[in-house]
Write a protein that holds these residues in place. Sequence first.
Motif, PDB file in Angstrom:
ATOM      1  N   ILE A  72       0.900  -0.760  -0.276  1.00 25.31           N
ATOM      2  CA  ILE A  72       0.174  -0.347   0.402  1.00 25.31           C
ATOM      3  C   ILE A  72       1.149   1.268   0.245  1.00 25.31           C
ATOM      4  N   ALA A  73       0.941   1.415  -1.199  1.00 35.57           N
ATOM      5  CA  ALA A  73       1.771   2.962  -1.236  1.00 35.57           C
ATOM      6  C   ALA A  73       1.668   4.684  -1.514  1.00 35.57           C
ATOM      7  N   TYR A  74       2.372   4.975  -0.685  1.00 32.47           N
ATOM      8  CA  TYR A  74       1.622   6.410  -0.786  1.00 32.47           C
ATOM      9  C   TYR A  74       1.847   6.851  -2.895  1.00 32.47           C
ATOM     10  N   GLN A  75       0.332   7.342  -2.657  1.00 31.96           N
ATOM     11  CA  GLN A  75      -0.081   8.372  -3.879  1.00 31.96           C
ATOM     12  C   GLN A  75      -0.363   9.651  -4.696  1.00 31.96           C
ATOM     13  N   GLY A  76      -0.258  10.229  -2.917  1.00 31.20           N
ATOM     14  CA  GLY A  76      -0.493  11.777  -2.846  1.00 31.20           C
ATOM     15  C   GLY A  76      -1.631  12.221  -2.007  1.00 31.20           C
ATOM     16  N   ASN A  77      -1.821  11.652  -1.477  1.00 26.65           N
ATOM     17  CA  ASN A  77      -3.004  12.018  -0.035  1.00 26.65           C
ATOM     18  C   ASN A  77      -2.904  11.187   1.275  1.00 26.65           C
ATOM     19  N   PRO A  78      -2.286  11.945   1.955  1.00 30.40           N
ATOM     20  CA  PRO A  78      -2.164  13.047   1.695  1.00 30.40           C
ATOM     21  C   PRO A  78      -1.093  14.033   1.318  1.00 30.40           C
ATOM     22  N   ARG A  79      -1.351  15.216   1.512  1.00 24.08           N
ATOM     23  CA  ARG A  79      -0.682  16.040   1.229  1.00 24.08           C
ATOM     24  C   ARG A  79       1.256  15.569   1.314  1.00 24.08           C
ATOM     25  N   SER A  80       2.037  16.301   0.782  1.00 20.38           N
ATOM     26  CA  SER A  80       3.121  16.326   0.523  1.00 20.38           C
ATOM     27  C   SER A  80       4.431  17.325   1.144  1.00 20.38           C
ATOM     28  N   ILE A  95      15.026  11.750  -8.431  1.00 23.20           N
ATOM     29  CA  ILE A  95      15.592  11.390  -9.179  1.00 23.20           C
ATOM     30  C   ILE A  95      16.242   9.867  -8.477  1.00 23.20           C
ATOM     31  N   GLY A  96      15.534   9.228  -9.150  1.00 25.32           N
ATOM     32  CA  GLY A  96      16.037   8.078  -8.352  1.00 25.32           C
ATOM     33  C   GLY A  96      14.599   7.993  -7.593  1.00 25.32           C
ATOM     34  N   LYS A  97      15.031   6.215  -6.183  1.00 28.62           N
ATOM     35  CA  LYS A  97      14.146   6.102  -5.499  1.00 28.62           C
ATOM     36  C   LYS A  97      13.118   6.465  -4.424  1.00 28.62           C
ATOM     37  N   LEU A  98      11.981   5.955  -4.975  1.00 25.40           N
ATOM     38  CA  LEU A  98      10.826   6.891  -4.181  1.00 25.40           C
ATOM     39  C   LEU A  98       9.818   6.273  -4.009  1.00 25.40           C
ATOM     40  N   HIS A  99       9.999   4.504  -4.679  1.00 25.60           N
ATOM     41  CA  HIS A  99       9.138   3.201  -3.804  1.00 25.60           C
ATOM     42  C   HIS A  99       7.675   3.758  -3.334  1.00 25.60           C
ATOM     43  N   PHE A 100       6.840   5.118  -4.326  1.00 24.97           N
ATOM     44  CA  PHE A 100       4.878   5.638  -3.909  1.00 24.97           C
ATOM     45  C   PHE A 100       5.306   4.609  -5.162  1.00 24.97           C
ATOM     46  N   ARG A 101       3.171   4.907  -5.472  1.00 25.60           N
ATOM     47  CA  ARG A 101       2.311   4.274  -6.190  1.00 25.60           C
ATOM     48  C   ARG A 101       3.336   3.410  -7.721  1.00 25.60           C
ATOM     49  N   SER A 102       3.122   4.525  -8.305  1.00 29.35           N
ATOM     50  CA  SER A 102       3.158   5.110  -9.530  1.00 29.35           C
ATOM     51  C   SER A 102       3.985   6.980  -9.748  1.00 29.35           C
ATOM     52  N   ALA A 103       4.488   6.557 -10.711  1.00 28.41           N
ATOM     53  CA  ALA A 103       5.048   7.658 -11.348  1.00 28.41           C
ATOM     54  C   ALA A 103       3.966   8.882 -11.669  1.00 28.41           C
ATOM     55  N   GLY A 104       2.277   8.531 -12.113  1.00 25.43           N
ATOM     56  CA  GLY A 104       1.428   9.275 -12.555  1.00 25.43           C
ATOM     57  C   GLY A 104       1.080   9.290 -12.050  1.00 25.43           C
ATOM     58  N   ASP A 105       0.753   9.105  -9.657  1.00 22.73           N
ATOM     59  CA  ASP A 105       0.314   9.937  -9.055  1.00 22.73           C
ATOM     60  C   ASP A 105       0.436  11.034  -8.949  1.00 22.73           C
ATOM     61  N   PRO A 106      -0.536  12.392  -8.641  1.00 21.39           N
ATOM     62  CA  PRO A 106       0.411  13.377  -7.959  1.00 21.39           C
ATOM     63  C   PRO A 106       1.030  13.953  -6.926  1.00 21.39           C
ATOM     64  N   THR A 115      12.622   7.425 -11.961  1.00 18.67           N
ATOM     65  CA  THR A 115      12.007   6.893 -10.567  1.00 18.67           C
ATOM     66  C   THR A 115      11.773   5.528 -10.831  1.00 18.67           C
ATOM     67  N   VAL A 116      11.249   4.982  -9.410  1.00 16.92           N
ATOM     68  CA  VAL A 116      11.210   3.799  -9.221  1.00 16.92           C
ATOM     69  C   VAL A 116      10.517   3.628  -8.392  1.00 16.92           C
ATOM     70  N   HIS A 117       8.778   3.336  -8.332  1.00 18.76           N
ATOM     71  CA  HIS A 117       7.768   2.886  -7.468  1.00 18.76           C
ATOM     72  C   HIS A 117       7.988   1.264  -7.004  1.00 18.76           C
ATOM     73  N   ILE A 118       6.722   0.652  -6.370  1.00 21.62           N
ATOM     74  CA  ILE A 118       6.428  -0.722  -6.259  1.00 21.62           C
ATOM     75  C   ILE A 118       5.772  -1.181  -7.213  1.00 21.62           C
ATOM     76  N   GLN A 119       6.077  -2.422  -8.008  1.00 22.95           N
ATOM     77  CA  GLN A 119       5.657  -3.320  -8.848  1.00 22.95           C
ATOM     78  C   GLN A 119       4.314  -3.570  -9.378  1.00 22.95           C
ATOM     79  N   ASP A 120       4.656  -2.740 -10.394  1.00 21.08           N
ATOM     80  CA  ASP A 120       3.079  -2.648 -11.294  1.00 21.08           C
ATOM     81  C   ASP A 120       2.071  -2.334 -10.214  1.00 21.08           C
ATOM     82  N   GLY A 121       2.654  -1.057  -9.572  1.00 16.20           N
ATOM     83  CA  GLY A 121       1.533  -0.353  -8.510  1.00 16.20           C
ATOM     84  C   GLY A 121       1.100  -1.117  -7.808  1.00 16.20           C
ATOM     85  N   ILE A 122       1.881  -2.613  -7.275  1.00 15.27           N
ATOM     86  CA  ILE A 122       0.316  -3.490  -6.361  1.00 15.27           C
ATOM     87  C   ILE A 122       2.071  -3.457  -5.123  1.00 15.27           C
TER      88      ILE A 122
END
Length: 201
Positions: A72-80, A95-106, A115-122
């Motif tokens: 269950i990764a961060y996807q922009g809510n709550p605000r950062s 730049i680099g590893k974030l491990h949020f849900r996806s690069a498309g999230d606000p 950037t690297v995020h969790i695999q397949d958003g899962i």
Amino acid sequence: MNTLLLMSDEHNPWVMGFLGHPCVRTPNLDRLAARGTTFTRAWAASPLCVPSRASIATGRYVHQHQCWDNAIAYQGNPRSWMHSLSKAGHVVDAIGKLHFRSAGDPVGFRQQIETVHIQDGIGQVWGSVRDPLPSTSSRSGMFDKLGAGESAYNRYDRFVRDAACHWLESHAGGDARWTLFVGLVAPHFPWSCRRPSWNAS
């Protein structure tokens, strides 16, 4: 003020030269520490990677942002803090590893570079906090990569380093206020190092 935020993964804070380790030599980190800000009384909000990263982004405890485990990764809510700085007019990039849900999230960054995020958003479902716990498949192949040599993480980190240096060279002299987050994977498991360093230990 411009800010460069460096984050390594699974890095024991006491295994650095400037904090007095009797054996480990870290001249580059020592120079950065001498010119920047270090935190000697800071703890992770969670023993798990993804929830802890959500806490770093939001400044909140795990029970507040509810990213409970590595699936269950961060996807922009709550605000950062990235949202707040962007709203204040800063250029805020990663730049680099974030491990949020996806690069498309606000999540608040203007742009995310390699950037690297969790695999397949899962993410890591088999290591989740669930009742009942998910079954595991077999032992991880990462154990086969321990020791002398070089891992994919080491190669990725060099790429991130070079991209960050290029970013800084292109933004350092500008008028815009900026904050750059640089996420390095190492010394994340599997632990490996180049042969000369291995032989010297």
